[in-house]
Design an enzyme around this catalytic site. Structure first.
Site, PDB file in Angstrom:
ATOM      1  N   ASP A  39     -29.802-112.007  65.653  1.00 19.02           N
ATOM      2  CA  ASP A  39     -29.741-113.478  65.656  1.00 19.02           C
ATOM      3  C   ASP A  39     -31.140-114.020  65.901  1.00 19.02           C
ATOM      4  O   ASP A  39     -31.985-113.349  66.505  1.00 19.02           O
ATOM      5  CB  ASP A  39     -28.800-113.967  66.766  1.00 19.02           C
ATOM      6  N   ASN A  89     -24.105-113.097  57.805  1.00 20.35           N
ATOM      7  CA  ASN A  89     -23.290-114.194  58.340  1.00 20.35           C
ATOM      8  C   ASN A  89     -24.108-115.403  58.789  1.00 20.35           C
ATOM      9  O   ASN A  89     -23.600-116.517  58.789  1.00 20.35           O
ATOM     10  CB  ASN A  89     -22.473-113.648  59.521  1.00 20.35           C
ATOM     11  N   TYR A 155     -25.530-127.243  51.409  1.00 19.72           N
ATOM     12  CA  TYR A 155     -24.610-126.218  51.927  1.00 19.72           C
ATOM     13  C   TYR A 155     -23.690-125.713  50.808  1.00 19.72           C
ATOM     14  O   TYR A 155     -23.516-124.512  50.623  1.00 19.72           O
ATOM     15  CB  TYR A 155     -23.792-126.819  53.076  1.00 19.72           C
ATOM     16  N   LYS A 159     -23.675-121.915  49.282  1.00 22.34           N
ATOM     17  CA  LYS A 159     -22.484-121.060  49.401  1.00 22.34           C
ATOM     18  C   LYS A 159     -21.962-120.632  48.025  1.00 22.34           C
ATOM     19  O   LYS A 159     -21.503-119.506  47.860  1.00 22.34           O
ATOM     20  CB  LYS A 159     -21.400-121.767  50.225  1.00 22.34           C
ATOM     21  N   ILE A 188     -13.564-123.470  60.726  1.00 22.72           N
ATOM     22  CA  ILE A 188     -13.321-122.608  61.881  1.00 22.72           C
ATOM     23  C   ILE A 188     -13.960-123.263  63.097  1.00 22.72           C
ATOM     24  O   ILE A 188     -15.116-123.728  63.021  1.00 22.72           O
ATOM     25  CB  ILE A 188     -13.962-121.209  61.669  1.00 22.72           C
ATOM     26  N   THR A 190     -16.076-123.458  65.731  1.00 22.86           N
ATOM     27  CA  THR A 190     -17.236-122.747  66.288  1.00 22.86           C
ATOM     28  C   THR A 190     -18.284-123.797  66.668  1.00 22.86           C
ATOM     29  O   THR A 190     -18.163-124.970  66.303  1.00 22.86           O
ATOM     30  CB  THR A 190     -17.886-121.798  65.255  1.00 22.86           C
TER      31      THR A 190
END
Ligand SMILES: NC(=O)c1ccc[n+]([C@@H]2O[C@H](COP(=O)([O-])OP(=O)(O)OC[C@H]3O[C@@H](n4cnc5c(N)ncnc54)[C@H](O)[C@@H]3O)[C@@H](O)[C@H]2O)c1
Length: 249
Positions: A39, A89, A155, A159, A188, A190
């Site tokens: 990360d 990811n 975005y 993607k 999701i 997060t």
């Protein structure tokens, strides 16, 4: 949590310090894989790595930097002798604006992390896997790799690009034993959502998911566990939504 029988496998997860990436690291580790938790936020990656069930190491990576990504994969191979599962990811949201008002700076930033970063990670993984028994690459796209979403052009474009790039790996490297699949999470819960959306906007999104709620990171990580395992040995070049029915509308 299902055991995907990953003993002897080595996995790298980018963006492992938070959200979906952290859960992917946990699922892969609980199934026996040794995990490099990578990360840009080194402290967060280290905290996740410390809590994993199997042998693990944290690494700082900036996925927008090809040298940093190559060094991450080199570190995995040097430490554990190979690479079998690569989870690209790491991702960011970017500004919320129509194309007319979208800044060049935000466009470049989102594309560099969300698309260039996946390219660098996929390339480094293919180089490490081919000639070394192959492996499985899992690229975290989004439902927005398949449909548009107003105010998020960078975005959405990034993607969609991830889904296309993933198909090419199957065409070019199946003979090397390298599989690659893209996944399409719905919304999701997060920090990515918490940081970019108001609670009213999040409530509105619930209604877009026929299942009647947002998803949990663990529900995405289970798909990643399966794709990383030999149980998915015929799956490559595909795009797997895990979206509570979002794309069924
Ligand atoms: N949360 C959602 O609703 C959702 C839906 C579909 C797809 N996704 C995708 O899932 C992935 C993970 O998202 P999340 O919701 O877990 O987000 P998150 O913000 O919780 O976690 C993202 C992690 O990536 C790291 N990161 C950001 N830029 C980086 C860089 N340049 N190099 C290395 N690490 C970097 C962050 O430090 C963070 O730890 C992203 O690719 C995102 O686009 C998320």
């Amino acid at each position: 949590m299902v055991n995907y029988e990953l003993d002897g496998k080595v996995a790298v997860v980018t963006g492992a310090g938070s959200g979906i990436g952290a859960e992917c690291a946990r699922v892969l580790s609980a199934s026996g894989a040794r995990v490099i938790a990578a990360d840009i936020n080194e402290a967060a990656a280290s905290q996740v790595s410390d809590g994993l069930a199997s042998e693990s190491q944290s690494v700082r990576v900036d996925t927008a930097d090809p040298d940093s990504v190559d060094a991450m994969v080199d570190a995995a191979v040097a430490r554990y002798g190979g690479l079998h599962i690569m989870v690209n990811n790491a991702g960011i949201g970017g500004e919320s604006a129509t194309i007319a008002d979208y800044s060049t700076e935000s466009w470049r930033m989102v594309l560099s992390v969300n698309l260039d970063g996946v390219f660098y990670g996929t390339r480094a993984a293919v180089r490490a896997m081919r000639g070394n028994g192959g492996g499985s690459i899992i690229n975290v796209a989004s439902i927005l790799g398949s449909v548009g979403f107003a105010m998020s052009s960078a975005y959405v474009a990034a993607k969609h690009g991830v889904v296309g790039l993933t198909k090419n790996v199957a065409l070019e490297h199946s003979a090397d034993g390298v599989r690659a699949n893209a996944i399409g999470p719905g919304f999701i819960k997060t920090p990515l959502l918490d940081d970019n959306l108001s609670s009213e906007a999040m409530d509105a999104l619930v209604g877009q998911h026929p299942i009647g709620r947002l998803g949990r990171s663990a529900e995405v990580a289970e798909l990643v566990g399966w794709l990383g395992s030999d149980a998915s040995s015929f799956a490559t070049g595909a795009y797997y939504p895990v979206d509570g029915g979002y794309l069924a509308r």
